[in-house]
Write an enzyme that holds these catalytic residues in place. Structure first.
Site, PDB file in Angstrom:
ATOM      1  N   GLU A  27       0.857  -1.190   0.000  1.00  0.00           N
ATOM      2  CA  GLU A  27       0.000   0.000   0.000  1.00  0.00           C
ATOM      3  C   GLU A  27       0.893   1.241   0.000  1.00  0.00           C
ATOM      4  OE1 GLU A  27      -2.884   0.021   3.175  1.00  0.00           O
ATOM      5  OE2 GLU A  27      -3.650   2.005   2.628  1.00  0.00           O
ATOM      6  N   ASN A  72      -6.657   1.525   2.848  1.00  0.00           N
ATOM      7  CA  ASN A  72      -7.372   2.782   3.082  1.00  0.00           C
ATOM      8  C   ASN A  72      -6.927   3.854   2.088  1.00  0.00           C
ATOM      9  OD1 ASN A  72      -8.578   1.496   5.234  1.00  0.00           O
ATOM     10  ND2 ASN A  72      -7.230   2.385   6.769  1.00  0.00           N
ATOM     11  N   ASN A 172     -12.102  -0.738  -0.870  1.00  0.00           N
ATOM     12  CA  ASN A 172     -11.464  -1.293   0.323  1.00  0.00           C
ATOM     13  C   ASN A 172     -12.266  -0.968   1.573  1.00  0.00           C
ATOM     14  OD1 ASN A 172      -8.994  -2.331   1.844  1.00  0.00           O
ATOM     15  ND2 ASN A 172      -9.207  -0.275   2.727  1.00  0.00           N
ATOM     16  N   GLU A 173     -12.557  -1.991   2.369  1.00  0.00           N
ATOM     17  CA  GLU A 173     -13.181  -1.825   3.703  1.00  0.00           C
ATOM     18  C   GLU A 173     -14.258  -0.737   3.706  1.00  0.00           C
ATOM     19  OE1 GLU A 173     -10.090  -1.479   6.719  1.00  0.00           O
ATOM     20  OE2 GLU A 173      -9.549  -3.586   6.446  1.00  0.00           O
ATOM     21  N   GLU A 292      -6.371  -9.174   3.368  1.00  0.00           N
ATOM     22  CA  GLU A 292      -5.513  -8.579   4.408  1.00  0.00           C
ATOM     23  C   GLU A 292      -5.577  -9.501   5.609  1.00  0.00           C
ATOM     24  OE1 GLU A 292      -5.894  -4.425   5.495  1.00  0.00           O
ATOM     25  OE2 GLU A 292      -6.563  -3.911   3.477  1.00  0.00           O
ATOM     26  N   GLN A 347       1.418  -6.440   5.545  1.00  0.00           N
ATOM     27  CA  GLN A 347       1.713  -6.194   4.152  1.00  0.00           C
ATOM     28  C   GLN A 347       3.039  -6.867   3.811  1.00  0.00           C
ATOM     29  OE1 GLN A 347       0.976  -2.048   3.104  1.00  0.00           O
ATOM     30  NE2 GLN A 347      -0.956  -2.017   4.218  1.00  0.00           N
TER      31      GLN A 347
HETATM   32  O1  AHR Z   1      -3.033  -2.802   6.163  1.00  0.00           O
HETATM   33  C1  AHR Z   1      -3.228  -1.619   6.878  1.00  0.00           C
HETATM   34  C2  AHR Z   1      -4.659  -1.127   6.799  1.00  0.00           C
HETATM   35  O2  AHR Z   1      -5.500  -2.019   7.470  1.00  0.00           O
HETATM   36  C3  AHR Z   1      -5.269  -1.040   5.420  1.00  0.00           C
HETATM   37  O3  AHR Z   1      -4.972   0.161   4.787  1.00  0.00           O
HETATM   38  C4  AHR Z   1      -6.733  -1.142   5.695  1.00  0.00           C
HETATM   39  O4  AHR Z   1      -7.436  -1.702   4.622  1.00  0.00           O
HETATM   40  C5  AHR Z   1      -6.811  -1.964   6.954  1.00  0.00           C
HETATM   41  O5  AHR Z   1      -7.655  -1.400   7.887  1.00  0.00           O
END
Ligand code: AHR
Length: 500
Positions: A27, A72, A172-173, A292, A347
């Site tokens: 990310e 995010n 995402n989320e 994730e 990550q």
């Molecule tokens: O991986 C870190 C963050 O965790 C990501 O940006 C988000 O999708 C999750 O809340």
């Protein structure tokens, strides 16, 4: 008495492992990109700024797919900012992580990097501040051969061949109130469906991941899945799950049992998918993308300078206990390999990651690097449907936790069998018997073990005490072997057919 056994037969399978289950995630966050995979002027960097020391570590794991650019971050990202001549790319306030994004690295740099690493992208589109139009333009920019505005723009940016990106995440989320453009399930289901339609009209070979819940503790978990699936079912292929575990209270027995929670989460999401499938009388199966997952808690509350470029954030330094939990999460993913078809450890570099770097300096493998490497290297093939018996224990949150967490993968192409086993017990070695019903002619290759370290032991740039060791291999006698699994241990038993 504490003991465990596993009985396996090559004919009884859970399913074939999709290699994309061993994916990861980069990310635009902290030093994942800048100072992580990309650092112009670093002694190991190539002419494009790709750190070769980092690529070397990633290649050891053999990472098949990398999610990008968020997270995010993607919910506020203008992908157009990150293409074309770097000198024309704007600096932007990056609202997800309170940083300044320079856009020096963007879609084409990422695609070049993927080629260098030997991995494929899982590209996310912004469904927070943007929508279907920008998403279909990005698909046209990346995947259309030539002769249109966006494809010709890509060509003018030096990429004649289309990137041919197959896997895409629809945002995402989107269920989380921290997300830019947070939505209700109905709002998200509708926009995701319309976006999916336009993206597929642009390129009908792509596969799409619908956002599920941000974790199984979300108030809307369950209702979110069924609502968004109901609205977008026919136009998507996967639904996402995100899961991070922490050990802030230091209850180690409870922490080591966390894999059970991921097992339940996966089972519940499969049930949601199949409920909507049945309700719609559909023949289409929705699979799971656990895009994730990891341990994440060490860096919570760390301070940094607001609006700085590539700040050192979310840089968890992982200990041995974390490696055991990561191992157990990997077994949870493999356990339902019939439905979990994509998974991304979150990550890959610096940001809650198996690989760490110093900007301008060294790179190294964290403790969690090793179970991930072992699962990726030796966990490909078919997961066998085992008959397992194990003594159990209870923890603060979980009951009937098996003392031994285990799983077997058969690779018929290589004629190899791998048995993974974790002893969660804090003090006792536990006898573990594996009954091999039809693995005649298989001989031991190696027993890799991680055990005997302090639970708080970590690897750093200057010392790496937590590394796997190869041990004496158990012999197969009368179609079985028994081994005493060391307390608090991660074990990989490898066998190969040598006769018969
Ligand atoms: O991986 C870190 C963050 O965790 C990501 O940006 C988000 O999708 C999750 O809340």
């Amino acid at each position: 008495m504490k003991k465990a056994s596993m009985t396996i037969c090559s004919l009884y399978k859970v399913g074939d492992v999709d290699k994309n289950i061993f994916g990861s995630f980069i990310e635009h966050l902290g030093r994942a990109v800048y100072g992580g995979i990309y650092e112009k002027g670093h002694p190991t960097a190539d002419s494009r700024g790709f750190r070769r020391d980092v690529i070397h570590l990633i290649k050891q794991i053999d990472v098949p797919i990398v999610r990008y650019p968020g997270g995010n971050f993607v919910s506020g990202y203008n992908w157009e900012d990150g293409v074309g001549p770097v000198k024309h790319r704007p600096y932007r306030l990056e609202l997800a992580w309170d940083s300044t994004e320079t856009n020096e690295f963007g879609t084409n740099e990422f695609m070049d990097w993927c080629k260098e690493v030997g991995t494929l992208p899982l590209m996310a589109v912004n469904l927070g501040t943007r929508g279907p139009d920008e998403a279909r333009n990005l698909v046209e920019y990346c995947n259309h051969p030539a002769g249109t505005y966006w494809s010709d723009l890509r060509i003018s940016h030096g990429h004649k061949e289309p990137h041919a990106i197959k896997h895409w995440c629809l945002g995402n989320e989107m269920d989380g109130n921290w997300q830019m453009g947070h939505k209700t399930p109905v709002e998200y289901g509708l926009i995701a469906n319309e976006t999916a339609k336009l993206m597929r009209m642009t390129d009908n070979s792509i596969e799409l991941v619908l956002c599920g819940s941000s974790n199984s503790n979300m108030r809307t978990f369950g209702e979110w899945e069924t609502t968004v699936l109901d609205l977008a079912y026919d136009n998507v292929d996967y639904i996402s799950l995100h899961q991070y575990f922490g050990n802030a209270d230091g209850d180690i027995r409870n922490f080591l049992a966390k894999g059970i929670e991921l097992d339940r989460y996966i089972e519940t999401v499969i049930a949601c998918c199949d409920y909507i499938c049945g309700k719609k009388h559909s023949k289409h199966t929705i699979n799971l993308s656990v895009d994730e997952w990891n341990v994440w808690y060490h860096s919570h509350g760390a301070k940094f300078e607001k609006w700085s470029k590539a700040p050192s954030i979310l840089e968890d330094v992982y200990n041995f206990a974390d490696a055991l939990v990561v191992g157990s999460m990997l077994l949870s993913l493999l356990r339902r390999c019939d439905r979990v078809k994509i998974a991304c450890i979150a990550q890959l570099v610096n940001v809650i990651a198996p690989i760490m770097t110093e900007t301008g300096g060294k790179s190294w493998a964290q403790t969690i690097f090793y179970p991930y490497l072992h699962a990726s290297r030796f966990g490909r093939g078919s997961v066998l449907l085992p008959v397992i018996e194990s003594s159990t224990h209870n923890t603060r949150e979980y009951t009937d936790v098996p003392d031994i967490d285990s799983l077997a993968v058969h690779n018929p192409e290589k004629d190899e069998l791998t048995v993974f086993a974790i002893n969660r017990d804090l003090s006792d070695a536990i006898p573990f018997t594996v009954n091999l019903l039809d693995f005649t002619g298989y001989s031991p290759i190696e027993h890799i073990e991680m055990s005997g370290y302090d639970l708080n032991a970590v690897n750093t740039a200057i010392s790496a005490p937590v590394t796997p060791k190869t041990k004496k291999v158990p012999y197969i006698e009368d179609d079985a072997f028994t081994v005493n699994l060391s307390p608090l241990s991660w074990n990989v038993f490898r066998f190969r057919k040598t006769s018969g």
